[in-house]
Design a protein around this motif. Sequence first.
Motif, PDB file in Angstrom:
ATOM      1  N   LEU A  13      13.663  -8.969   2.222  1.00 21.53           N
ATOM      2  CA  LEU A  13      14.363  -9.214   3.631  1.00 21.53           C
ATOM      3  C   LEU A  13      15.343 -10.441   3.533  1.00 21.53           C
ATOM      4  N   ASP A  14      15.167 -11.146   2.456  1.00 24.57           N
ATOM      5  CA  ASP A  14      16.540 -12.038   2.317  1.00 24.57           C
ATOM      6  C   ASP A  14      16.335 -13.094   3.557  1.00 24.57           C
ATOM      7  N   SER A  15      17.289 -13.265   4.346  1.00 21.05           N
ATOM      8  CA  SER A  15      17.776 -14.418   5.254  1.00 21.05           C
ATOM      9  C   SER A  15      17.323 -13.719   6.586  1.00 21.05           C
ATOM     10  N   THR A  16      16.613 -12.595   6.430  1.00 16.48           N
ATOM     11  CA  THR A  16      16.298 -11.925   8.029  1.00 16.48           C
ATOM     12  C   THR A  16      14.983 -12.222   8.048  1.00 16.48           C
ATOM     13  N   VAL A  17      14.318 -13.094   7.124  1.00 15.87           N
ATOM     14  CA  VAL A  17      12.657 -13.318   7.499  1.00 15.87           C
ATOM     15  C   VAL A  17      12.458 -14.884   7.237  1.00 15.87           C
ATOM     16  N   VAL A  18      11.820 -15.249   8.012  1.00 18.65           N
ATOM     17  CA  VAL A  18      11.280 -16.812   7.955  1.00 18.65           C
ATOM     18  C   VAL A  18       9.868 -16.760   7.734  1.00 18.65           C
ATOM     19  N   VAL A  19       9.558 -17.111   6.582  1.00 18.49           N
ATOM     20  CA  VAL A  19       8.032 -17.509   6.312  1.00 18.49           C
ATOM     21  C   VAL A  19       7.662 -18.942   6.786  1.00 18.49           C
ATOM     22  N   GLY A  20       6.419 -18.850   7.909  1.00 21.31           N
ATOM     23  CA  GLY A  20       6.013 -20.106   8.095  1.00 21.31           C
ATOM     24  C   GLY A  20       4.902 -20.725   7.422  1.00 21.31           C
ATOM     25  N   SER A  21       4.776 -21.991   7.637  1.00 20.50           N
ATOM     26  CA  SER A  21       3.716 -22.594   6.681  1.00 20.50           C
ATOM     27  C   SER A  21       2.594 -22.033   6.794  1.00 20.50           C
ATOM     28  N   PRO A  22       1.596 -21.840   5.793  1.00 26.96           N
ATOM     29  CA  PRO A  22       0.275 -21.635   6.111  1.00 26.96           C
ATOM     30  C   PRO A  22      -0.730 -22.513   6.689  1.00 26.96           C
ATOM     31  N   GLN A  23      -1.753 -21.931   7.279  1.00 29.29           N
ATOM     32  CA  GLN A  23      -2.665 -22.662   8.016  1.00 29.29           C
ATOM     33  C   GLN A  23      -4.037 -22.486   7.367  1.00 29.29           C
ATOM     34  N   PHE A  24      -4.476 -23.347   6.856  1.00 27.54           N
ATOM     35  CA  PHE A  24      -5.938 -23.326   6.297  1.00 27.54           C
ATOM     36  C   PHE A  24      -7.284 -23.574   7.104  1.00 27.54           C
ATOM     37  N   PHE A  25      -8.089 -22.598   6.752  1.00 29.96           N
ATOM     38  CA  PHE A  25      -9.379 -22.988   7.550  1.00 29.96           C
ATOM     39  C   PHE A  25     -10.512 -22.103   6.891  1.00 29.96           C
ATOM     40  N   HIS A  26     -11.625 -22.391   7.238  1.00 32.34           N
ATOM     41  CA  HIS A  26     -12.880 -21.925   6.775  1.00 32.34           C
ATOM     42  C   HIS A  26     -13.662 -21.016   7.889  1.00 32.34           C
ATOM     43  N   THR A  27     -14.073 -20.017   7.383  1.00 30.73           N
ATOM     44  CA  THR A  27     -14.635 -19.055   7.965  1.00 30.73           C
ATOM     45  C   THR A  27     -16.244 -19.433   8.394  1.00 30.73           C
ATOM     46  N   ASN A  28     -16.692 -18.897   9.562  1.00 29.92           N
ATOM     47  CA  ASN A  28     -18.013 -19.368   9.480  1.00 29.92           C
ATOM     48  C   ASN A  28     -18.892 -18.728   8.429  1.00 29.92           C
ATOM     49  N   LYS A  29     -18.602 -17.356   8.131  1.00 24.19           N
ATOM     50  CA  LYS A  29     -19.326 -16.835   6.951  1.00 24.19           C
ATOM     51  C   LYS A  29     -19.195 -17.672   5.754  1.00 24.19           C
ATOM     52  N   THR A  30     -17.966 -18.445   5.448  1.00 25.25           N
ATOM     53  CA  THR A  30     -17.783 -19.082   4.188  1.00 25.25           C
ATOM     54  C   THR A  30     -18.264 -20.290   4.281  1.00 25.25           C
ATOM     55  N   MET A  31     -18.464 -21.112   5.425  1.00 24.02           N
ATOM     56  CA  MET A  31     -18.986 -22.193   5.590  1.00 24.02           C
ATOM     57  C   MET A  31     -20.996 -21.934   5.445  1.00 24.02           C
ATOM     58  N   GLU A  32     -21.105 -21.029   5.986  1.00 21.10           N
ATOM     59  CA  GLU A  32     -22.479 -20.621   5.812  1.00 21.10           C
ATOM     60  C   GLU A  32     -22.895 -20.413   4.348  1.00 21.10           C
ATOM     61  N   THR A  45       3.230 -30.944   1.654  1.00 23.35           N
ATOM     62  CA  THR A  45       3.141 -29.916   0.654  1.00 23.35           C
ATOM     63  C   THR A  45       2.115 -29.087   0.784  1.00 23.35           C
ATOM     64  N   ILE A  46       2.169 -27.849   0.201  1.00 25.37           N
ATOM     65  CA  ILE A  46       0.911 -26.812   0.098  1.00 25.37           C
ATOM     66  C   ILE A  46      -0.349 -27.502  -0.312  1.00 25.37           C
ATOM     67  N   GLN A  47      -0.127 -28.183  -1.378  1.00 25.70           N
ATOM     68  CA  GLN A  47      -1.329 -29.125  -1.743  1.00 25.70           C
ATOM     69  C   GLN A  47      -2.042 -30.159  -1.100  1.00 25.70           C
ATOM     70  N   HIS A  48      -1.211 -30.869  -0.330  1.00 19.03           N
ATOM     71  CA  HIS A  48      -1.621 -31.624   0.805  1.00 19.03           C
ATOM     72  C   HIS A  48      -2.349 -30.986   2.014  1.00 19.03           C
ATOM     73  N   GLN A  49      -1.790 -29.820   2.491  1.00 16.90           N
ATOM     74  CA  GLN A  49      -2.509 -29.185   3.153  1.00 16.90           C
ATOM     75  C   GLN A  49      -3.938 -28.370   2.728  1.00 16.90           C
ATOM     76  N   ILE A  50      -3.732 -28.080   1.655  1.00  9.85           N
ATOM     77  CA  ILE A  50      -5.063 -27.483   0.915  1.00  9.85           C
ATOM     78  C   ILE A  50      -6.028 -28.850   1.048  1.00  9.85           C
ATOM     79  N   ASN A  51      -5.936 -29.848   0.716  1.00 10.70           N
ATOM     80  CA  ASN A  51      -6.705 -30.887   0.519  1.00 10.70           C
ATOM     81  C   ASN A  51      -7.262 -31.316   1.715  1.00 10.70           C
TER      82      ASN A  51
END
Length: 158
Positions: free
Chosen positions: A47-66, A126-132
């Motif tokens: 889609l080239d310039s017609t798409v804007v990809v936002g920054s990912p948001q990282f979180f843990h689901t309840n199932k993952t935390m359990e 950076t993505i790595q900072h967000q993951i950390n």
Amino acid sequence: MSKENNITVTKDFRRIENGYQMEAEICVIFSDFGKMEDFCNLLVEKLDSTVVVGSPQFFHTNKTMENIRRQACLRAVSNSQRKASEVCRLLGQSLGRPLIIREEETKENESVPSEPSTPDHTRPLTIQHQINNASMTVYSKVFVIFELKSKDNCKRNN
């Protein structure tokens, strides 16, 4: 991405002069970081310039935390068994079955948010900072009592 409840689409239609313009926001929950990267790259490529990809948001689901809590407890019990076994060898004993296993405490620590590397804080993380920043550490304290057997009794029973 097989679950439809992991995708949210919001559409906005506007009339512009003699036509219409549609903007769509698509939010997708990924459990695999590599698949998320591949998907974002495909969108940008197609889609080239017609798409804007936002920054990912990282979180843990309840199932993952359990699951992480359960794994921390299992590792704590395994560590206590290994240490008890080493003490038994030192004392000329052998380790028997566990008599009591009790989880006494569980702690969860979120990582301390890291700062951007630029002094003026204008550059996004950076993505790595967000993951950390989204990383969790789970501690489990267990109380375990094992049966002790003398090595002579073990040889007689075999």
